[in-house]
Motif scaffolding. Structure first.
Motif, PDB file in Angstrom:
ATOM      1  N   GLN A   1       0.825  -1.207   0.000  1.00 33.44           N
ATOM      2  CA  GLN A   1       0.000   0.000   0.000  1.00 33.44           C
ATOM      3  C   GLN A   1       0.859   1.256   0.000  1.00 33.44           C
ATOM      4  OE1 GLN A   1      -2.659  -0.259   3.332  1.00 33.44           O
ATOM      5  NE2 GLN A   1      -3.708  -2.074   2.557  1.00 33.44           N
ATOM      6  N   PHE A   2       1.919   1.256   0.793  1.00 41.11           N
ATOM      7  CA  PHE A   2       2.778   2.432   0.899  1.00 41.11           C
ATOM      8  C   PHE A   2       3.513   2.701  -0.412  1.00 41.11           C
ATOM      9  CE2 PHE A   2       6.861   4.450   1.753  1.00 41.11           C
ATOM     10  CZ  PHE A   2       6.467   5.581   2.455  1.00 41.11           C
ATOM     11  N   TRP A   3       4.133   1.659  -0.980  1.00 39.34           N
ATOM     12  CA  TRP A   3       4.959   1.847  -2.164  1.00 39.34           C
ATOM     13  C   TRP A   3       4.156   1.933  -3.460  1.00 39.34           C
ATOM     14  CZ3 TRP A   3       9.788   3.410  -1.884  1.00 39.34           C
ATOM     15  CH2 TRP A   3      10.467   3.227  -0.677  1.00 39.34           C
ATOM     16  N   MET A   4       2.865   1.633  -3.382  1.00 34.67           N
ATOM     17  CA  MET A   4       1.979   1.802  -4.538  1.00 34.67           C
ATOM     18  C   MET A   4       1.081   3.023  -4.380  1.00 34.67           C
ATOM     19  SD  MET A   4       2.266  -0.659  -6.939  1.00 34.67           S
ATOM     20  CE  MET A   4       0.624  -0.745  -7.677  1.00 34.67           C
ATOM     21  N   SER A   5       1.330   3.814  -3.372  1.00 36.07           N
ATOM     22  CA  SER A   5       0.428   4.934  -3.064  1.00 36.07           C
ATOM     23  C   SER A   5       0.418   6.020  -4.140  1.00 36.07           C
ATOM     24  CB  SER A   5       0.806   5.562  -1.716  1.00 36.07           C
ATOM     25  OG  SER A   5       2.136   6.067  -1.758  1.00 36.07           O
ATOM     26  N   GLY A   6       1.411   6.027  -5.025  1.00 33.61           N
ATOM     27  CA  GLY A   6       1.426   7.010  -6.106  1.00 33.61           C
ATOM     28  C   GLY A   6       0.492   6.678  -7.251  1.00 33.61           C
ATOM     29  N   ASN A   7      -0.127   5.512  -7.201  1.00 35.84           N
ATOM     30  CA  ASN A   7      -1.066   5.098  -8.247  1.00 35.84           C
ATOM     31  C   ASN A   7      -2.485   5.148  -7.714  1.00 35.84           C
ATOM     32  OD1 ASN A   7       1.640   3.623  -8.905  1.00 35.84           O
ATOM     33  ND2 ASN A   7       0.475   3.615 -10.810  1.00 35.84           N
ATOM     34  N   ILE A   8      -3.285   6.013  -8.303  1.00 36.92           N
ATOM     35  CA  ILE A   8      -4.654   6.242  -7.837  1.00 36.92           C
ATOM     36  C   ILE A   8      -5.645   5.415  -8.650  1.00 36.92           C
ATOM     37  CG2 ILE A   8      -6.482   7.975  -7.614  1.00 36.92           C
ATOM     38  CD1 ILE A   8      -4.272  10.052  -7.167  1.00 36.92           C
ATOM     39  N   CYS A   9      -6.581   4.774  -7.931  1.00 35.98           N
ATOM     40  CA  CYS A   9      -7.689   4.068  -8.586  1.00 35.98           C
ATOM     41  C   CYS A   9      -8.973   4.773  -8.167  1.00 35.98           C
ATOM     42  CB  CYS A   9      -7.725   2.598  -8.165  1.00 35.98           C
ATOM     43  SG  CYS A   9      -9.178   1.715  -8.793  1.00 35.98           S
ATOM     44  N   ARG A  10      -9.578   5.476  -9.083  1.00 40.02           N
ATOM     45  CA  ARG A  10     -10.793   6.231  -8.749  1.00 40.02           C
ATOM     46  C   ARG A  10     -11.993   5.314  -8.530  1.00 40.02           C
ATOM     47  NH1 ARG A  10      -7.691   9.613 -11.875  1.00 40.02           N
ATOM     48  NH2 ARG A  10      -7.480  11.752 -11.071  1.00 40.02           N
ATOM     49  N   CYS A  11     -11.890   4.063  -8.989  1.00 40.06           N
ATOM     50  CA  CYS A  11     -12.971   3.101  -8.746  1.00 40.06           C
ATOM     51  C   CYS A  11     -12.860   2.483  -7.355  1.00 40.06           C
ATOM     52  CB  CYS A  11     -12.939   1.997  -9.797  1.00 40.06           C
ATOM     53  SG  CYS A  11     -13.189   2.562 -11.487  1.00 40.06           S
ATOM     54  N   GLY A  12     -11.715   2.628  -6.705  1.00 41.83           N
ATOM     55  CA  GLY A  12     -11.535   2.103  -5.355  1.00 41.83           C
ATOM     56  C   GLY A  12     -11.257   0.615  -5.301  1.00 41.83           C
ATOM     57  N   ALA A  13     -10.533   0.091  -6.298  1.00 44.49           N
ATOM     58  CA  ALA A  13     -10.248  -1.347  -6.330  1.00 44.49           C
ATOM     59  C   ALA A  13      -8.977  -1.696  -5.555  1.00 44.49           C
ATOM     60  CB  ALA A  13     -10.110  -1.809  -7.785  1.00 44.49           C
ATOM     61  N   TYR A  14      -8.649  -0.906  -4.573  1.00 47.16           N
ATOM     62  CA  TYR A  14      -7.391  -1.095  -3.840  1.00 47.16           C
ATOM     63  C   TYR A  14      -7.228  -2.471  -3.175  1.00 47.16           C
ATOM     64  CZ  TYR A  14      -6.861   3.936  -4.546  1.00 47.16           C
ATOM     65  OH  TYR A  14      -6.752   5.180  -5.110  1.00 47.16           O
ATOM     66  N   PRO A  15      -8.260  -3.019  -2.521  1.00 43.49           N
ATOM     67  CA  PRO A  15      -8.073  -4.353  -1.904  1.00 43.49           C
ATOM     68  C   PRO A  15      -7.650  -5.406  -2.924  1.00 43.49           C
ATOM     69  CG  PRO A  15     -10.040  -3.320  -1.031  1.00 43.49           C
ATOM     70  CD  PRO A  15      -9.591  -2.463  -2.171  1.00 43.49           C
ATOM     71  N   GLY A  16      -8.289  -5.404  -4.082  1.00 42.61           N
ATOM     72  CA  GLY A  16      -7.932  -6.361  -5.128  1.00 42.61           C
ATOM     73  C   GLY A  16      -6.530  -6.108  -5.671  1.00 42.61           C
ATOM     74  N   ILE A  17      -6.148  -4.834  -5.810  1.00 41.48           N
ATOM     75  CA  ILE A  17      -4.815  -4.496  -6.312  1.00 41.48           C
ATOM     76  C   ILE A  17      -3.743  -5.005  -5.357  1.00 41.48           C
ATOM     77  CG2 ILE A  17      -3.236  -2.573  -6.786  1.00 41.48           C
ATOM     78  CD1 ILE A  17      -5.712  -1.005  -7.806  1.00 41.48           C
TER      79      ILE A  17
END
Length: 208
Positions: free
Chosen positions: A181-197
């Motif tokens: 999460q920390f090292w990928m924080s520069g990539n934004i997902c406006r759909c909010g698919a962060y858990p899957g990512i």
């Protein structure tokens, strides 16, 4: 006499009536001549400066293993070279300000936001984009993991997410969900698919 204008007008008429040159006429004539004299100089300066024409430079880039020699506008971003010059439209133009990460590619193995990277500064560089991950018809493990974990919705940010994840794993920053999460924080997902990512990156990292 409080209002001097009639006096000045009268003086002008008197001088002109005498056949002389009034002060007002003289100032107007001199001012007009000075303006006309300046016009050719302005035009000459514009010609000598070359106007708004931009300079170009020959740049060699190896993109997804294919070598290119390109004459590029020195102001052109790597993102525009990839999309408009090489027709590699998998890399997306999001904010165009380096804030969303949608345009992330690997430059000499390192993650960069290509919208803020001038192409002419990287002569001889090796670039990898989302189009270069698939090998011999087989998806990259991260591409497969994104599909398996439903790590996308609209898909616009996905190429940048995947390229950033490739770099994140290679850098050794995928040891835990919190680290991802920390090292990928520069990539934004406006759909909010962060858990899957995060799950997809963690899964792919296990196989490296």
């Amino acid at each position: 006499m409080t209002n001097h204008e009639p006096f000045i007008d009268g003086a002008v008429e008197t001088e002109e009536a005498r056949g002389g040159v009034s002060r007002r006429s003289l100032l107007l004539t001199v001012g007009g001549a000075a303006s006309l004299a300046a016009v050719p100089q302005v035009a000459a300066d514009s010609i000598s400066e070359g106007g708004p024409t931009a300079s170009t430079r020959r740049v060699r880039l190896a993109v997804n293993g294919t070598r290119h020699e390109l004459d590029l506008d020195t102001r052109q971003s790597l993102l525009d070279v990839l999309r408009e010059g090489l027709d590699l439209t998998g890399t997306k133009k999001g904010c165009n300000q380096g804030a969303c990460g949608a345009c992330t590619v690997l430059l000499n193995g390192k993650r960069v936001v290509s919208c803020l990277t001038l192409a002419v500064m990287h002569d001889g560089a090796e670039i990898e984009t989302i189009e270069g991950l698939e090998k011999n018809g087989e998806l990259h493990p991260l591409q497969s993991a994104f599909i398996e974990h439903d790590a996308l919705q609209c898909g616009f940010c996905t190429p940048g997410q995947i390229m950033s994840a490739v770099g994140c794993i290679a850098e050794g920053h995928a040891g835990s969900p919190a680290e991802i999460q920390f090292w990928m924080s520069g990539n934004i997902c406006r759909c909010g698919a962060y858990p899957g990512i995060v799950a997809a990156v963690a899964d792919a990292a296990k196989g490296t």
